[in-house]
Design an enzyme around this catalytic site. Structure first.
Site, PDB file in Angstrom:
ATOM      1  N   ASP A 121      24.165  26.446 124.641  1.00  0.00           N
ATOM      2  CA  ASP A 121      25.610  26.456 124.856  1.00  0.00           C
ATOM      3  C   ASP A 121      26.375  25.956 123.638  1.00  0.00           C
ATOM      4  O   ASP A 121      26.406  24.758 123.369  1.00  0.00           O
ATOM      5  CB  ASP A 121      25.942  25.589 126.075  1.00  0.00           C
ATOM      6  CG  ASP A 121      27.378  25.764 126.534  1.00  0.00           C
ATOM      7  OD1 ASP A 121      28.057  26.686 126.048  1.00  0.00           O
ATOM      8  OD2 ASP A 121      27.817  24.980 127.385  1.00  0.00           O
ATOM      9  N   ASP A 127      31.485  31.243 122.115  1.00  0.00           N
ATOM     10  CA  ASP A 127      30.783  30.455 123.122  1.00  0.00           C
ATOM     11  C   ASP A 127      29.592  31.214 123.700  1.00  0.00           C
ATOM     12  O   ASP A 127      29.761  32.148 124.476  1.00  0.00           O
ATOM     13  CB  ASP A 127      31.775  30.084 124.235  1.00  0.00           C
ATOM     14  CG  ASP A 127      31.130  29.243 125.331  1.00  0.00           C
ATOM     15  OD1 ASP A 127      29.965  28.827 125.167  1.00  0.00           O
ATOM     16  OD2 ASP A 127      31.793  29.012 126.353  1.00  0.00           O
TER      17      ASP A 127
END
Ligand code: NAG
Ligand code: NAG
Ligand code: NAG
Ligand code: NAG
Ligand code: NAG
Ligand code: NAG
Length: 411
Positions: A99, A283
């Site tokens: 992440d 992201d």
């Protein structure tokens, strides 16, 4: 939180999560130029209905400054890469979601923390809230210092990690034991109650001179391709994965994207600008490509897509697909072309997102607020499947390059 465990079905065989070293010194803790960690792709299938609602909640969280990206169960519908990360000495390996949209690393969601003599309780508690009500979920627990092993050559001592308390992570699918936070250190602010910030894994790799520059290279192949792996390169990038130059752009100065991997970009559909130059983030933990509502409306009318009730995503006919123009992401003066095929969800995986097998779904989704919010797009996993990305803390910049998959037609 209610949805968690049953949501997951790994469509692809779980490959042996190989930790391999490429171009790295054989001696542990030597100063390396680069080292590579293999990643594994997983598809998290839908059980409930609305995929885009989830992607939207995840994006909005930054605006709230509540930590990072959203992790409600439905937010996990889509594609993700995971890494096996060792904790302790000898290490126990945990499968963590990769992440770049959050920065704390934590474990313990599925597999329990195995303490060894390197484990040290900091006395602090961590708490991260991902998402927005009613879709928010919170993970909390004790913050430890321990040795973290990324592969045999990348050993970090004294790494701050969270250990989730039982029951605090029900939003996370059971295929993950936690999150591997690869965002900037700013996003760790306020997460641990007795620390202002905690050094990230990347911070420590650099501070402990395991890597020479605080640079992370990330490669994802498309979920629909034969090669469903990915890789992280610490300390640089993997030149064998790119087909052109890496072009860099500075981290944006616009808050709140500036606290994450925030960049400025504009987006055009064919010759039409649908989003003027504005700010958003890169992201890996967001599956699709959410864009500001006003831009989404323009995209919808240009493509002729209609919202599909079952998935919440735009769907188009095969005639409309044949007429689809490319979507151009202009970043730092360079245009990155998302081909028509790159704009659709892999048709072989339609039912995983709750769609019909013969439909065509677009992976551009609505972020849920108009542009000008400071977070007007998220270049998520579907973008990163087409472009190699480089996250460079040392020079405060993000880079992108084409790969052999940029123009793939496997979707
Ligand atoms: C910690 O445990 C490992 C493995 O059991 C052992 O090899 C090592 O000597 C121990 N270190 C200390 C400082 O006790
Ligand atoms: C997200 O989790 C909350 C509980 O924390 C739940 O009430 C909500 O319905 C979930 N959102 C979705 C879209 O399922
Ligand atoms: C270990 O890391 C913590 C913060 O993560 C820091 O406060 C502490 O000084 C570090 N200890 C050593 C010996 O580096
Ligand atoms: C886009 O602009 C170029 C150059 O002005 C032109 O040649 C092309 O036909 C235009 N394409 C569309 C789809 O309008
Ligand atoms: C899913 O989300 C879309 C877009 O917000 C909405 O139009 C649709 O009604 C939703 N479907 C369900 C079943 O909630
Ligand atoms: C999505 O929700 C609608 C309306 O609630 C329902 O009719 C449909 O069966 C659901 N689709 C899936 C794939 O669950």
């Amino acid at each position: 939180m209610v949805l968690s465990k049953s949501l997951v079905s790994l469509l692809f065989p779980v490959l042996a999560l190989l930790l391999q070293t490429a171009r790295a010194s054989p001696r542990p803790r030597a100063s390396l130029s680069t080292a590579t960690l293999k990643l594994t792709l997983g598809i998290n299938s839908v059980e409930t209905n609305n995929t885009t609602v989830a992607a939207r909640a995840r994006a909005r969280v930054l605006l709230q400054r509540s930590g990072s990206s959203s992790i409600n169960a439905t937010n996990y519908v889509g594609v993700y890469h995971s890494a096996d990360v060792g904790v302790g000495d000898p290490p126990t390996y945990y499968t963590l979601l990769v992440d770049t949209g959050s920065s704390n690393t934590w474990i313990g969601a599925s597999k329990s923390y195995e303490k060894t003599n390197t484990s040290k309780d900091t006395g602090g508690q961590f708490e991260i809230t991902y998402g927005i009500p009613p879709e928010e979920s919170t993970v909390y627990g004790e913050e430890y210092l321990d040795t973290v092993t990324l592969n045999s050559d990348l050993v970090i001592t004294n790494q701050s990690i969270g250990v989730a308390q039982d029951g605090s992570t029900s939003g996370l699918p059971s295929s993950f034991d936690g999150i591997f936070g690869l965002g900037p250190v700013d996003l760790t602010e306020g997460v641990v109650n007795n620390a202002y910030q905690v050094p990230t894994v990347m911070n420590n790799l650099y501070a402990q001179k395991t890597i020479n520059s605080e640079v992370l290279g990330m490669f994802f192949s498309p979920a629909s391709s034969d090669d469903t792996t990915g890789e992280l390169t610490f300390g640089g990038y993997d030149a064998s994965k790119i087909t052109g130059d890496i072009n860099y752009v500075s981290i944006t100065s616009t808050y709140p994207a500036s606290t994450s991997w925030g960049i400025d970009q504009s987006i055009s559909y064919g010759n039409t600008t649908i989003l003027s130059k504005t700010t958003g983030i890169v992201d890996s933990g967001t599956p699709f490509i959410p864009i500001a509502s006003d831009a989404f409306t323009l995209y919808q009318s240009a493509t002729g897509g209609t919202i599909d009730e079952a998935t919440g995503m735009l769907t188009i006919s095969s005639d409309q697909y044949d007429k689809l123009s490319s979507l151009y992401f202009n970043i730092g003066g360079v245009s990155y072309e998302l081909t028509p095929n790159a704009q659709i969800w892999p048709r072989s995986l339609n039912t995983d997102i709750g769609g019909s097998a013969d439909a065509i779904y677009l992976i551009v989704t609505d972020i849920g607020s108009d542009s000008g919010s400071g977070l007007d797009f998220v270049n998520g996993h579907c973008f990163l499947e087409r472009f190699y990305s480089v996250f460079d803390t040392t020079n405060s910049q993000v880079g992108f390059a084409t790969t052999e998959y940029t123009d793939a037609t496997t979707n």
